[in-house]
Scaffold this active site. Structure first.
Site, PDB file in Angstrom:
ATOM      1  N   SER A   1       1.120  -1.074   0.316  1.00  0.00           N
ATOM      2  CA  SER A   1       0.273  -0.038   0.004  1.00  0.00           C
ATOM      3  C   SER A   1       0.816   1.048  -0.140  1.00  0.00           C
ATOM      4  O   SER A   1       1.974   1.552   0.783  1.00  0.00           O
ATOM      5  CB  SER A   1      -0.836  -0.125   1.539  1.00  0.00           C
ATOM      6  OG  SER A   1      -1.480   1.562   0.835  1.00  0.00           O
TER       7      SER A   1
ATOM      8  N   LYS B   1      -1.204  -1.068  -4.221  1.00  0.00           N
ATOM      9  CA  LYS B   1      -2.466  -0.745  -4.759  1.00  0.00           C
ATOM     10  C   LYS B   1      -1.931   0.837  -4.114  1.00  0.00           C
ATOM     11  O   LYS B   1      -1.053   1.375  -3.093  1.00  0.00           O
ATOM     12  CB  LYS B   1      -3.276  -0.721  -2.785  1.00  0.00           C
ATOM     13  CG  LYS B   1      -3.821  -0.250  -1.866  1.00  0.00           C
ATOM     14  CD  LYS B   1      -4.474  -0.293  -1.067  1.00  0.00           C
ATOM     15  CE  LYS B   1      -4.590  -0.367   0.437  1.00  0.00           C
ATOM     16  NZ  LYS B   1      -5.294  -0.598   0.997  1.00  0.00           N
TER      17      LYS B   1
ATOM     18  N   LYS C   1      -2.829   4.553  -2.937  1.00  0.00           N
ATOM     19  CA  LYS C   1      -3.935   6.014  -1.838  1.00  0.00           C
ATOM     20  C   LYS C   1      -4.509   6.891  -3.106  1.00  0.00           C
ATOM     21  O   LYS C   1      -3.620   7.966  -4.014  1.00  0.00           O
ATOM     22  CB  LYS C   1      -3.405   6.328  -0.561  1.00  0.00           C
ATOM     23  CG  LYS C   1      -3.110   5.234   0.253  1.00  0.00           C
ATOM     24  CD  LYS C   1      -4.408   4.924   1.309  1.00  0.00           C
ATOM     25  CE  LYS C   1      -3.896   4.206   2.169  1.00  0.00           C
ATOM     26  NZ  LYS C   1      -5.316   3.664   2.491  1.00  0.00           N
TER      27      LYS C   1
ATOM     28  N   ASP D   1      -7.188   2.731  -2.784  1.00  0.00           N
ATOM     29  CA  ASP D   1      -8.153   3.556  -1.619  1.00  0.00           C
ATOM     30  C   ASP D   1      -8.559   4.159  -1.625  1.00  0.00           C
ATOM     31  O   ASP D   1      -7.295   5.431  -1.674  1.00  0.00           O
ATOM     32  CB  ASP D   1      -6.955   2.078  -0.951  1.00  0.00           C
ATOM     33  CG  ASP D   1      -7.491   2.210   1.032  1.00  0.00           C
ATOM     34  OD1 ASP D   1      -9.058   2.828   0.683  1.00  0.00           O
ATOM     35  OD2 ASP D   1      -7.427   1.554   1.072  1.00  0.00           O
TER      36      ASP D   1
ATOM     37  N   GLU E   1     -11.052   0.226  -3.752  1.00  0.00           N
ATOM     38  CA  GLU E   1     -11.398   0.121  -2.169  1.00  0.00           C
ATOM     39  C   GLU E   1     -11.527   1.642  -1.060  1.00  0.00           C
ATOM     40  O   GLU E   1     -11.407   3.002  -1.342  1.00  0.00           O
ATOM     41  CB  GLU E   1     -10.138   0.283  -1.183  1.00  0.00           C
ATOM     42  CG  GLU E   1     -10.636  -0.510   0.183  1.00  0.00           C
ATOM     43  CD  GLU E   1      -8.773  -0.714   0.251  1.00  0.00           C
ATOM     44  OE1 GLU E   1      -7.889  -1.296  -0.191  1.00  0.00           O
ATOM     45  OE2 GLU E   1      -8.698  -1.065   2.209  1.00  0.00           O
TER      46      GLU E   1
ATOM     47  N   ASP F   1     -13.164  -1.986   3.313  1.00  0.00           N
ATOM     48  CA  ASP F   1     -12.690  -1.929   4.318  1.00  0.00           C
ATOM     49  C   ASP F   1     -14.109  -1.099   6.088  1.00  0.00           C
ATOM     50  O   ASP F   1     -14.460  -2.019   6.564  1.00  0.00           O
ATOM     51  CB  ASP F   1     -11.706  -1.172   3.744  1.00  0.00           C
ATOM     52  CG  ASP F   1     -10.167  -1.271   4.813  1.00  0.00           C
ATOM     53  OD1 ASP F   1     -10.999  -1.103   6.181  1.00  0.00           O
ATOM     54  OD2 ASP F   1      -9.365  -0.416   5.021  1.00  0.00           O
TER      55      ASP F   1
ATOM     56  N   LYS G   1      -9.115  -7.154   8.365  1.00  0.00           N
ATOM     57  CA  LYS G   1      -8.474  -5.966   8.742  1.00  0.00           C
ATOM     58  C   LYS G   1      -9.170  -6.723  10.602  1.00  0.00           C
ATOM     59  O   LYS G   1      -9.757  -6.929  10.454  1.00  0.00           O
ATOM     60  CB  LYS G   1      -8.208  -4.680   9.329  1.00  0.00           C
ATOM     61  CG  LYS G   1      -7.985  -4.740   8.272  1.00  0.00           C
ATOM     62  CD  LYS G   1      -7.506  -2.349   8.288  1.00  0.00           C
ATOM     63  CE  LYS G   1      -7.060  -1.887   6.377  1.00  0.00           C
ATOM     64  NZ  LYS G   1      -7.016  -0.517   7.087  1.00  0.00           N
TER      65      LYS G   1
ATOM     66  N   GLY H   1      -3.473  -4.056   5.868  1.00  0.00           N
ATOM     67  CA  GLY H   1      -2.598  -3.085   7.292  1.00  0.00           C
ATOM     68  C   GLY H   1      -2.616  -2.730   7.685  1.00  0.00           C
ATOM     69  O   GLY H   1      -3.937  -1.470   7.658  1.00  0.00           O
TER      70      GLY H   1
HETATM   71  O1  OSB Z   1      -7.460   2.588   4.530  1.00  0.00           O
HETATM   72  O2  OSB Z   1      -5.703  -0.043   4.308  1.00  0.00           O
HETATM   73  C1  OSB Z   1      -5.863   0.907   4.848  1.00  0.00           C
HETATM   74  C2  OSB Z   1      -2.515   2.356   6.709  1.00  0.00           C
HETATM   75  C3  OSB Z   1      -3.191   2.868   8.346  1.00  0.00           C
HETATM   76  C4  OSB Z   1      -4.540   2.992   8.211  1.00  0.00           C
HETATM   77  C5  OSB Z   1      -5.698   2.708   7.011  1.00  0.00           C
HETATM   78  C6  OSB Z   1      -4.884   1.870   5.698  1.00  0.00           C
HETATM   79  C7  OSB Z   1      -3.885   1.871   6.078  1.00  0.00           C
HETATM   80  C8  OSB Z   1      -2.843   0.681   4.705  1.00  0.00           C
HETATM   81  C9  OSB Z   1      -1.303   0.565   5.498  1.00  0.00           C
HETATM   82  O3  OSB Z   1      -3.287   0.555   3.184  1.00  0.00           O
HETATM   83  C10 OSB Z   1      -1.522  -0.454   4.703  1.00  0.00           C
HETATM   84  C11 OSB Z   1       0.144  -1.815   5.200  1.00  0.00           C
HETATM   85  O4  OSB Z   1       0.090  -1.652   6.547  1.00  0.00           O
HETATM   86  O5  OSB Z   1       0.670  -1.344   4.476  1.00  0.00           O
HETATM   87 MG    MG Z   2      -8.241   1.034   3.058  1.00  0.00          MG
END
Ligand code: OSB
Ligand code: MG
Length: 374
Positions: free
Chosen positions: A135, A161, A163, A188, A213, A238, A262, A290
């Site tokens: 991510s 992925k 953001k 995401d 996402e 999510d 999660k 994560g």
């Molecule tokens: O939306 O998946 C998410 C990290 C913090 C809060 C929300 C998210 C995330 C990530 C990080 O996408 C994933 C990772 O731990 O590498």
């Molecule tokens: Mg997410």
């Protein structure tokens, strides 16, 4: 297994590189660790609550206080036949899933150690190698984003992925697709869009994304169902999926075609397995999300990802992407095939580095007795 005491620790750990989502930037983690002492066996887990109530309404202080005042006292002194029994003991408390998950998962680790088996087998996992993606947060420039992706692909990760948020979406995706037309690519939004953005969101369809996402509100299922009917791309939920009933609702309404599990968000590994099973029965693939965990939390994610319906690469990546030095031994490593291989040692297979944990700890509390009345 009798639960004798629960230890809370808060660690401060700077990220090697900031992580930015549509709800904000994180530079340093406040890591909340839980240790359950069960008749001399220590089970470890991590509470994934963030630095503020931005991903969900939980954050480090609510988790610490809720565990200390309400949840730990419900468990201490109890004898349980199985770690999943802890969920029923804590059900008197509404919500606070991340706090509950940390406690439950510490008991899963203790149980795996007590019965001398790997956690992934205790959870019902079947595969010994899991698929990994990354991510990648919002960057200061598109050039930086492309550089990061290039490095992660070179390391072998199977899915990228990124953001997104209004102002950091179509142009970034177009540049990625121009350079890498065929990679598995997701985005995401962490709830950054609204139904009125429909025409804008339809433009995401041209990038052949594996999924989008959580485009809409963090607590919405209904409007995601309406949106899914309008999009070619698959929606993945999510934030909206807090338990197995949410998964059932989302599937029934057609709000998504993929679900991110999660373990913290759903309140522990037993509920994560319940979500997994409902998705499997309905042919909805899942993957493991994560929360910028240290090796302690990551180890639980790895074990969970060995279950059969984790059919897409998870956000489960190597320690060195986050930390100069992780707090477990060995650190979490990803093969050049973009996988993590799980082992046969008892528990998670990742041992806490007590000295380093001691150095990074900024507060610690041991809870030994049951509350007078709960
Ligand atoms: O939306 O998946 C998410 C990290 C913090 C809060 C929300 C998210 C995330 C990530 C990080 O996408 C994933 C990772 O731990 O590498
Ligand atoms: Mg997410």
């Amino acid at each position: 297994m009798k639960i004798d005491s629960i230890t809370l620790r808060e660690l401060r750990m700077p990220l090697r590189y900031f992580f930015e989502t549509s709800f904000g930037r994180t530079e340093e983690r406040r890591v909340l660790l839980i240790t359950a002492d069960c008749e001399g066996i220590e089970g470890w887990a991590e509470c994934v609550a963030g630095e503020g109530p931005f991903f969900s309404d939980e954050w480090v202080e609510t988790a610490w206080a809720t565990i200390r005042e309400f949840l730990a006292p419900l468990l201490i002194g109890q004898s349980i036949a199985h770690p999943k029994d802890s969920a029923a003991l804590m059900s008197h408390v509404r919500g606070h899933n991340m706090a509950k998950a940390a406690l439950e998962n510490s008991l899963w680790d203790a149980e795996a150690k007590a019965t001398k088996q790997p956690l992934w087998k205790l959870l019902g996992g079947t595969r010994s190698e899991i698929d990994c993606g990354v991510s990648i947060g919002i960057q200061n420039s598109h050039e930086q984003l492309l550089e990061k992706i290039e490095a992660e692909l070179a390391a072998g990760y199977q899915r990228i992925k990124v953001k997104v948020k209004p102002g950091w979406d179509l142009e970034a995706l177009a540049k990625i697709r121009k350079r890498w037309p065929d990679i598995l690519l997701s985005c995401d939004a962490n709830s950054a869009y609204r139904p009125s953005d429909l025409l804008h969101l339809k433009k995401f369809d041209e990038f052949g994304l594996l999924m989008i996402e959580q485009p809409l509100w963090h607590d919405d299922i209904f409007h995601h169902a309406k949106l899914q009917r309008e999009l070619k791309s698959s929606i993945c939920l999510d934030e909206s999926i807090r338990h197995a009933r949410d998964a059932e609702t989302a599937i029934d309404l057609g709000a998504c075609r993929i679900i991110n599990i999660k373990v913290g968000r759903v309140g522990g590994s037993s509920e994560a397995i319940a979500v997994h099973d409902i998705c499997e029965r309905n042919k909805i693939p899942v993957w493991c999300g994560g929360m910028l965990e240290t090796g302690i939390g990551r180890a639980h994610n790895i074990a969970l990802s060995t279950l059969t319906n984790f059919r897409l690469p998870g956000d489960v990546s190597a320690s060195k992407r986050y930390w100069t030095e992780d707090i477990v031994e060995p650190e979490i490593e990803v093969t050049s095939r973009g996988t993590i291989v799980v082992g046969e040692s008892a528990g998670t297979g990742y041992v806490p580095k007590n000295d380093l944990i001691g150095k990074l700890t900024v507060r610690k509390e041991v809870i030994r007795s049951r509350a007078a009345s709960v």
